[in-house]
Design a protein around this motif. Structure first.
Motif, PDB file in Angstrom:
ATOM      1  N   THR A 127      -1.897  -6.787   6.261  1.00  0.00           N
ATOM      2  CA  THR A 127      -1.487  -7.795   5.285  1.00  0.00           C
ATOM      3  C   THR A 127      -2.682  -8.302   4.482  1.00  0.00           C
ATOM      4  OG1 THR A 127       0.281  -8.435   6.780  1.00  0.00           O
ATOM      5  CG2 THR A 127      -0.238  -9.966   5.014  1.00  0.00           C
ATOM      6  N   LYS A 142       7.969  -5.736   4.422  1.00  0.00           N
ATOM      7  CA  LYS A 142       7.361  -5.652   5.748  1.00  0.00           C
ATOM      8  C   LYS A 142       8.392  -5.178   6.761  1.00  0.00           C
ATOM      9  CE  LYS A 142       4.774  -6.037   9.357  1.00  0.00           C
ATOM     10  NZ  LYS A 142       4.013  -7.048   9.957  1.00  0.00           N
ATOM     11  N   ASP A 173       4.579 -12.385   7.987  1.00  0.00           N
ATOM     12  CA  ASP A 173       3.900 -11.780   6.843  1.00  0.00           C
ATOM     13  C   ASP A 173       4.579 -12.119   5.524  1.00  0.00           C
ATOM     14  OD1 ASP A 173       2.044 -10.769   8.491  1.00  0.00           O
ATOM     15  OD2 ASP A 173       2.635  -8.661   8.290  1.00  0.00           O
ATOM     16  N   GLU A 226       4.656  -2.279   4.289  1.00  0.00           N
ATOM     17  CA  GLU A 226       3.761  -2.486   5.420  1.00  0.00           C
ATOM     18  C   GLU A 226       4.532  -2.294   6.706  1.00  0.00           C
ATOM     19  OE1 GLU A 226       1.950  -6.426   5.889  1.00  0.00           O
ATOM     20  OE2 GLU A 226       1.477  -5.955   7.970  1.00  0.00           O
TER      21      GLU A 226
HETATM   22 MG   LIG Z   1       0.855  -7.861   8.610  1.00  0.00          MG
END
Ligand SMILES: [Mg+2]
Ligand SMILES: Nc1nc2c(ncn2[C@@H]2O[C@H](COP(=O)(O)OP(=O)(O)OP(=O)(O)O)[C@@H](O)[C@H]2O)c(=O)[nH]1
Lengths: 338, 232
Positions: B15, B36, B44, B91
């Motif tokens: 992140t 995410k 996040d 992510e």
């Molecule tokens: Mg993260």
């Protein structure tokens, strides 16, 4: 040029013989070492592919990666490493877009340049420009020459060719190893010849720099601040692959900074030193003044300043002696210079 | 739109690196969004929102987060296209180190940190081995020697990757990553028909389906046994 076919027809034993460093690569595939070492790789891979799901193994990409590894190693081993003689920083602009008012900064092998300026003034950006070998394509618009030429773009991409090694007060050893083991690990990863001799030399040099001595069997995480700094400097001077060393604000405690600089100079490093300590700043051959994200000027240390340096060092020794006197429980009184 | 898949072990600095790199891209006038994928919990999304980055999050719960990724990435891409983002970053935290959410011809970045131990590169498998770019973080707190050893280990596992060092706290190196991502960019309009770089395992056993009792008679499906005779 190595082909996948030639690798496929080789056995693991042959690979080890022809490419002694292949060990480093094969380590990530421990199941390979359990395969017959005298069989052609093609057969072994075919066998393994039938169980690939368990091993998370893809034969084709394994082969490509291995070829890439060998090619890069051959290139790495064939290259003359001490080959950066001078790095030149050509002007760009500061944070406000004003052109930097200097002609060029030359950073020569075996010389020290200090960097001064308020925190946040652009020291990291200067360093990053050097590291990235900027070609007018970073926020400062600076260009970096290596040996008076724009470098081949390879510099950016080859992992074995980092230009800048860094040392700062915040850095600590974190590995659970003894000094000697640790240095051997570093030496092996650099694939130097005669690792033992180099390692012994690093330990001896580090002990010359450190206030208190330490042995090869001391765990690196048990070293004092001064000893850690001393070991980091000796290791970087003697074993690091990077021609440029940046030292960020190394404190005075527990380490002989003059000797540390001398070692880096003797090992022909290009030394950059961010500092506000007048002694360190004057030990340098020149200093870069940074403000507003730009290089404001380049000052060559004057003869007068060099004279002041010996005066400053005199006070410094005096302070040090007083400190020692305090530490051993003595009274402070005028000390004679030794 | 450009899709960039970023993965790496938990807390490796993904992140931090994404936010610093996105800031560089946004400075160039690009619209950046993030998604995410995680298992049970993540904050996040809050970090991304605070940084002005539109975000979606997906929690896989009882499922493997990487399997969950594959089943959902197409919809996320459509969301990105509808909103006309220039760059969409996904992510995901690699949890069991076995899978990797990389897609053929989509930029794949693996983020690992210097503190994770020198044997980590060997352990994390396809997530590292198949990445185009490997970002190493937390170099600010370890020694030069450790950085060099760690980078050499990474290189041995993935010699073809570009290895970069980024400080997730100060963002040093993020400008460089941003320019690299823009050099290698590839516009996509859909993920239909795209393929994973690496197959995900077909582990499907009674425990995947909620079994809690221990014992051979409760074990069904794809069950694998340790060889207790074998050396460790
Ligand atoms: Mg993260
Ligand atoms: N010292 C230091 N800390 C860092 C660096 N990069 C990240 N961190 C810290 O490491 C911690 C984890 O960083 P994150 O960016 O949240 O890691 P992540 O990989 O996104 O974590 P998950 O998504 O939870 O798996 C945070 O406390 C960061 O501030 C770095 O380069 N240096």
């Amino acid at each position: 040029m190595i082909s996948n076919e030639s690798l496929l027809s080789a056995s693991i034993a042959t690979l080890h013989k022809e490419y002694p460093y292949i060990n480093q690569f094969l380590e990530a595939y421990p199941f390979l070492s359990r395969q017959p070492h005298d069989q052609p790789l093609a057969r072994i891979l075919l066998e393994l592919e039938s169980q690939d799901e368990d091993l998370a193994f893809d034969a084709q990409s394994f082969l490509n990666q291995m070829r890439e590894f060998i090619v890069q190693m051959q290139e790495f081993l064939g290259q003359n490493e001490g080959n950066v003689e001078v790095i030149t920083v050509l002007p760009g602009r500061d944070k406000h877009g004003n052109p930097e008012a200097y002609e060029s900064v030359e950073l020569l092998k075996g010389t020290v340049t200090s960097i001064v300026g308020p925190t946040g003034s652009g020291k990291s950006r200067l360093l990053a420009d050097i590291e990235w070998v900027a070609q007018g394509d970073t926020p400062t618009g600076r260009s970096i020459l290596v040996n008076n030429r724009p470098p081949d773009t390879d510099w950016r991409f080859a992992s074995g060719r980092k230009l800048v090694a860094q040392l700062s007060q915040n850095m600590n050893f974190v590995m659970d190893l003894e000094v000697e083991e640790f240095l051997m690990l570093h030496a092996r990863s650099r694939m130097v010849n005669d690792a033992e001799t180099l390692v012994q030399r690093i330990i001896a040099k580090a002990n010359e720099l450190a206030g208190e001595k330490f042995g090869p069997q001391t765990p690196i995480t048990a070293l004092s601040g001064g000893q850690s700094r001393a070991l980091m400097i000796a290791d970087t001077a003697i074993l690091s692959s990077s021609p440029v060393v940046l030292i960020d604000e190394i404190e005075n405690a527990g380490i002989d900074r003059r000797k540390a600089l001398e070692l880096l100079i003797r090992e022909e490093k290009i030394v950059l030193m961010a500092t506000h300590d007048p002694i360190l700043a004057l030990m340098a051959d020149q200093r870069i003044v940074i403000s507003n994200g730009g290089i404001a000027k380049l000052i060559v240390t004057t003869p007068e300043e060099k004279l002041m340096l010996s005066e400053l060092e005199h006070y410094d020794r005096k302070m040090m002696a007083f400190r020692n006197q305090l530490r051993i429980g003595g009274l402070l009184h005028e000390l004679k210079e030794s | 739109m450009n899709l960039i898949t970023i993965s790496g072990p938990p807390s490796s600095g993904k992140t931090s690196v994404i936010i610093k790199t996105a800031a560089q891209l946004m400075q160039k006038g690009l619209k950046v969004a993030a998604v995410k994928f995680d298992c049970l919990h993540t904050d996040d999304d809050i970090a991304y929102e605070r940084a002005g980055i539109p975000v979606k999050k997906g929690l896989s719960g009882a499922l493997c987060p990487d399997h969950y990724f594959v089943s959902n990435i197409e919809a996320v891409v459509d969301w990105g296209l509808q909103n006309q983002f220039d760059v969409l970053v996904s992510e995901s935290a690699g949890l069991c180190n076995r899978c990797s959410p990389y897609i053929k011809e989509i930029m794949a970045v693996c983020v690992i940190d210097n503190l994770s131990g020198i044997n980590t590169p060997k352990k994390i498998g396809p997530m590292l081995r198949m990445a185009d770019i490997v970002v190493i973080t937390k170099g600010d707190i370890v020694s030069q020697a450790e950085r060099e050893v760690f980078a050499a280990r990474v290189h041995a596992v993935n010699p073809a990757a570009m290895v970069m060092h980024i400080n997730g706290l100060t963002g040093q190196g993020a400008f460089e990553l941003a320019s690299l991502l823009m050099t290698g960019r590839r516009e996509i309009t859909s993920l239909k028909g795209s393929k994973l770089r690496f197959s995900m395992p077909s582990a499907l056993c009674s425990y995947c389906l909620g079994e809690t009792r221990i014992g051979a008679s409760y074990q069904m499906g794809n069950v694998k046994k340790m060889n207790m005779e074998e050396q460790p």
